[in-house]
Design an enzyme around this catalytic site. Structure first.
Site, PDB file in Angstrom:
ATOM      1  N   ARG A 248     -94.260 -47.529  -2.152  1.00 58.03           N
ATOM      2  CA  ARG A 248     -94.195 -48.896  -2.737  1.00 58.03           C
ATOM      3  C   ARG A 248     -93.712 -49.922  -1.892  1.00 58.03           C
ATOM      4  NH1 ARG A 248     -96.034 -46.373  -6.478  1.00 58.03           N
ATOM      5  NH2 ARG A 248     -95.428 -46.295  -8.612  1.00 58.03           N
ATOM      6  N   GLU A 277     -98.050 -57.382  -6.141  1.00 62.39           N
ATOM      7  CA  GLU A 277     -99.363 -56.938  -6.323  1.00 62.39           C
ATOM      8  C   GLU A 277    -100.022 -57.585  -7.421  1.00 62.39           C
ATOM      9  OE1 GLU A 277     -99.798 -52.497  -6.406  1.00 62.39           O
ATOM     10  OE2 GLU A 277     -98.950 -52.326  -4.207  1.00 62.39           O
ATOM     11  N   HIS A 296    -104.100 -50.452  -3.082  1.00 59.67           N
ATOM     12  CA  HIS A 296    -103.256 -49.646  -3.988  1.00 59.67           C
ATOM     13  C   HIS A 296    -104.414 -48.627  -4.525  1.00 59.67           C
ATOM     14  CE1 HIS A 296     -99.323 -48.816  -6.509  1.00 59.67           C
ATOM     15  NE2 HIS A 296     -99.775 -47.781  -6.096  1.00 59.67           N
TER      16      HIS A 296
END
Length: 335
Positions: A248, A277, A296
């Site tokens: 993360r 994000e 991601h």
């Protein structure tokens, strides 16, 4: 906790995300209905009608349920998160509710381990610059060699995996094929040593960072792990070290990382996750030297929802059979 029988159970699936692959496919509810024809299965593709379905829901499947929504879920006994990270669910009302929480831990390990190996290879062989030269139809052999970090190899180098869980172990298994030396960091300092040369507790992280050629961050997100790798930790690393974050964005101080890369105090880095994000177009990270960014995608796979469905079906079998559930989240730890 008293468990209902299938005929007296309502399971509600509700996940919406702008990235379509994070949304359950219709095959998930269809499979559950075939396995338990008497169970009521509701699949909501968006949150619009969730308030109507929550009051009589026994089992909720999704990664997000806010405190004000939890109040309406009067019959709720179990939440199964479709995301491995459950920080978004760790609010006091849920911790105190007695509701069981499980997650799909393990299903992301293979794609994330393969993705991470790809990032390590890309960094050590400087694939990003090769791609940039290709786009300009330029044979950049000398320029690539002249970069401060040069071209090197993975074999014999120390890979420090911070967070030696299922993802870390899968990565270690693959890294042994490249003859890397594997060190792991866990909360307790205990873990499977099949592939690892040594396992140390997180309290010794500062000491071992200086020995690492590569540092991979694969730790769960909790209040304690925020900026686990910050300016002080980066300063302890070798100037040639590479850092990879696939966990993360909150675990790594991105601005401290950018400064270290600009000042050539690190050999390179790769981020699959960022603090915010999607990463804004004007973020300085895009133009940070020797930094590779993937959006991601480390956990993304065409096999994702097949695995998600299999793990949920396995949990439901144990739920209705009165057995202990696997992948239970420790609400005191947050993972």
């Amino acid at each position: 906790m008293q468990r209902s029988k299938p005929e007296n159970t309502k399971l509600t699936i509700c996940v919406w995300h702008p990235f379509t692959q994070w949304r359950p496919t219709p095959a998930m509810p269809e499979t559950l209905r075939q396995c338990w024809p008497t169970m009521k299965v509701v699949h909501l593709p968006e949150y619009k009608h969730l308030a109507e379905e929550l009051p009589d829901t026994d089992i909720f499947v999704g990664y997000s349920l806010r405190p004000e929504q939890l109040v309406d879920a009067r019959k709720l006994k179990w939440i199964h998160s479709t995301a491995a990270g459950v920080a978004q669910l760790m609010y006091p009302e849920l911790r105190d509710s007695g509701i069981m929480v499980t997650n799909p831990s393990g299903i992301f390990s293979v794609p994330m381990a393969e993705h991470t190996m790809g990032l390590l290879l890309a960094l050590v062989r400087n694939f990003p610059d090769s791609v940039r030269h290709q786009e300009r139809a330029h044979w950049g052999q000398q320029e690539i060699w002249d970069q401060p970090q040069g071209l090197t190899e993975l074999n014999g180098q120390v890979l420090l995996i911070v967070g030696y869980g299922s993802i870390g172990r899968e990565l270690a298994r693959r890294a042994t094929a490249f003859d890397m030396r594997l060190w792991g960091v866990t909360r307790s300092g205990q873990a499977d040593t099949t592939y690892a040369e040594k396992i140390v507790p997180v309290s010794e992280l500062q000491q071992v960072l200086s020995f690492a050629d590569f540092v991979v961050i694969a730790v769960p997100e909790t209040p304690e792990t925020r900026h686990l790798i910050g300016a002080a930790e980066l300063a302890r690393m070798k100037a040639s070290a590479r850092v990879v974050n696939v966990s993360r964005g909150s675990l790594l101080d991105e601005m401290a990382l950018a400064r270290a890369l600009k000042e050539q105090k690190l050999g390179g880095a790769a981020l699959d996750v960022t603090a915010i994000e999607p990463l804004a177009a004007d973020s300085p990270l895009w133009k940070t030297p020797h930094l590779m960014i993937t959006p991601h995608t480390s956990a993304v796979s065409d096999r994702l929802w097949k695995r998600q469905t299999e793990i949920l079906a396995g949990l439901l079998e144990r739920w209705f059979g009165g057995c202990e559930l696997f992948n239970r989240v420790d609400l005191s730890r947050g993972y």
